[in-house]
Design an enzyme around this catalytic site. Structure first.
Site, PDB file in Angstrom:
ATOM      1  CG  ASP A  12      -2.032  -0.979   1.173  1.00  0.00           C
ATOM      2  OD1 ASP A  12      -2.115  -1.713   0.173  1.00  0.00           O
ATOM      3  OD2 ASP A  12      -2.837  -1.023   2.120  1.00  0.00           O
ATOM      4  CG  ASP A  13       0.371   3.765   2.295  1.00  0.00           C
ATOM      5  OD1 ASP A  13      -0.839   3.803   1.984  1.00  0.00           O
ATOM      6  OD2 ASP A  13       0.765   3.605   3.473  1.00  0.00           O
ATOM      7  CG  HIS A 130      -4.754   5.951   3.050  1.00  0.00           C
ATOM      8  ND1 HIS A 130      -3.611   5.212   3.198  1.00  0.00           N
ATOM      9  CD2 HIS A 130      -4.643   6.993   3.923  1.00  0.00           C
ATOM     10  CE1 HIS A 130      -2.833   5.777   4.111  1.00  0.00           C
ATOM     11  NE2 HIS A 130      -3.447   6.847   4.570  1.00  0.00           N
TER      12      HIS A 130
END
Length: 288
Positions: A12-13, A130
């Site tokens: 993620d991210d 998110h």
């Protein structure tokens, strides 16, 4: 356990900072990731997105839809009156009370999808959120509607962060957080499937981001009781000043990256009869 059981590991991210993005690219190049989830509302996205294009041949690439970090891509006077997204706790409260300004959120969903597609020159392989905001009431329906309008049903899959209570209990670690996300995301899987979208079956990767703990031991719990299309989220990366200015999760990103690049990961997978693979071709029927 069958030797053919596939699991996906998703970072993620991507796009959060230069250091985070470079770390994820290193793990991709090492063959330790099969999915990457990209934040597109920050200044790093255009350049880092083009870089991702050169490294993602063997991975699903998705939109990490964001309503809680940084700035929106457009004017949101009710939701982000000072120009920055509210904290996740506030978003959860508004969602559970039916107080979200849905017109503004629908517009931001379209802006983030547009920005992903403009840089990647294709549709996302999957969409998630998110801090799991994509599963919240109101937001989930708006996201599904937007994806239907883009004819993504049968082409893109969605992350279901709500695993079964039984599997959560068998893993043991981080059960409280996993159960909280399950409760907030209740009904997401059914809503997605009803609209023709596939989802993962089995989800793990919750963490308290404590740098004093052994991440490898935590990761071992993520592999317990895997679902039929198991997805493990992670948050690897290098720490830089850009990251420190935006997010409290820092040191553990380097610890996660070190584990992903180490021999311990393939050894752990082999011991459990698991094989890394992309979920997209498995659950949507699209060719790899």
């Amino acid at each position: 356990m069958s030797k053919d059981r596939i699991i996906a590991i998703c970072a993620d991210d991507y796009g959060l900072s230069y250091g985070v993005s470079v770390g994820i690219l290193e793990a991709l190049d090492a063959g330790r990731l099969t999915a990457v989830s990209a934040l597109v509302n920050g200044p790093r996205w255009p350049a880092m997105g083009r870089e991702l294009l050169r490294h993602c041949r063997n991975a699903d690439v998705g939109l990490h839809f964001n309503l809680t970090l940084g700035r929106p891509l457009g004017y949101m006077p009710a939701f982000a009156p000072i120009g920055t997204f509210p904290p996740v706790a506030q978003v959860v409260r508004m969602a559970m009370r039916g107080k979200l300004p849905m017109d503004e959120i629908r517009a931001e969903i379209d802006r983030q999808l547009d920005r992903f597609e403009a840089v990647m020159e294709r549709r996302p392989d999957f969409v998630d959120g998110h801090q799991h905001v994509h599963g919240l009431p109101g937001i989930r329906e708006a996201l599904l509607d937007a994806m239907l309008a883009r004819r993504l049903a049968g082409r893109a899959w969605l992350r279901d962060a709500a695993d079964s209570v039984h599997r959560i209990a068998l893993r043991g670690a981080h059960a409280r957080k996993a159960l909280a996300v399950r409760a907030l995301s209740s009904g997401f899987h059914r809503a997605a499937n009803w609209r023709g979208f596939a989802t993962n079956n089995g989800f793990a990767g919750f963490s308290d981001f404590d740098p004093g703990k052994d991440y490898a031991k935590s990761f071992e719990t993520y592999l317990r009781a895997p679902g039929r299309a198991h997805l493990v989220m992670c948050h690897p990366g290098h720490v830089d000043e850009e990251l420190k200015a935006q997010d409290p999760v820092t040191i553990t990103r380097e610890q996660e990256l070190a584990f992903l690049l180490s021999p311990r990961l393939p050894e752990m997978l082999e011991k459990r009869g698991l094989k890394l693979g992309r979920l997209g071709p498995v659950i949507t029927g699209k060719s790899a």
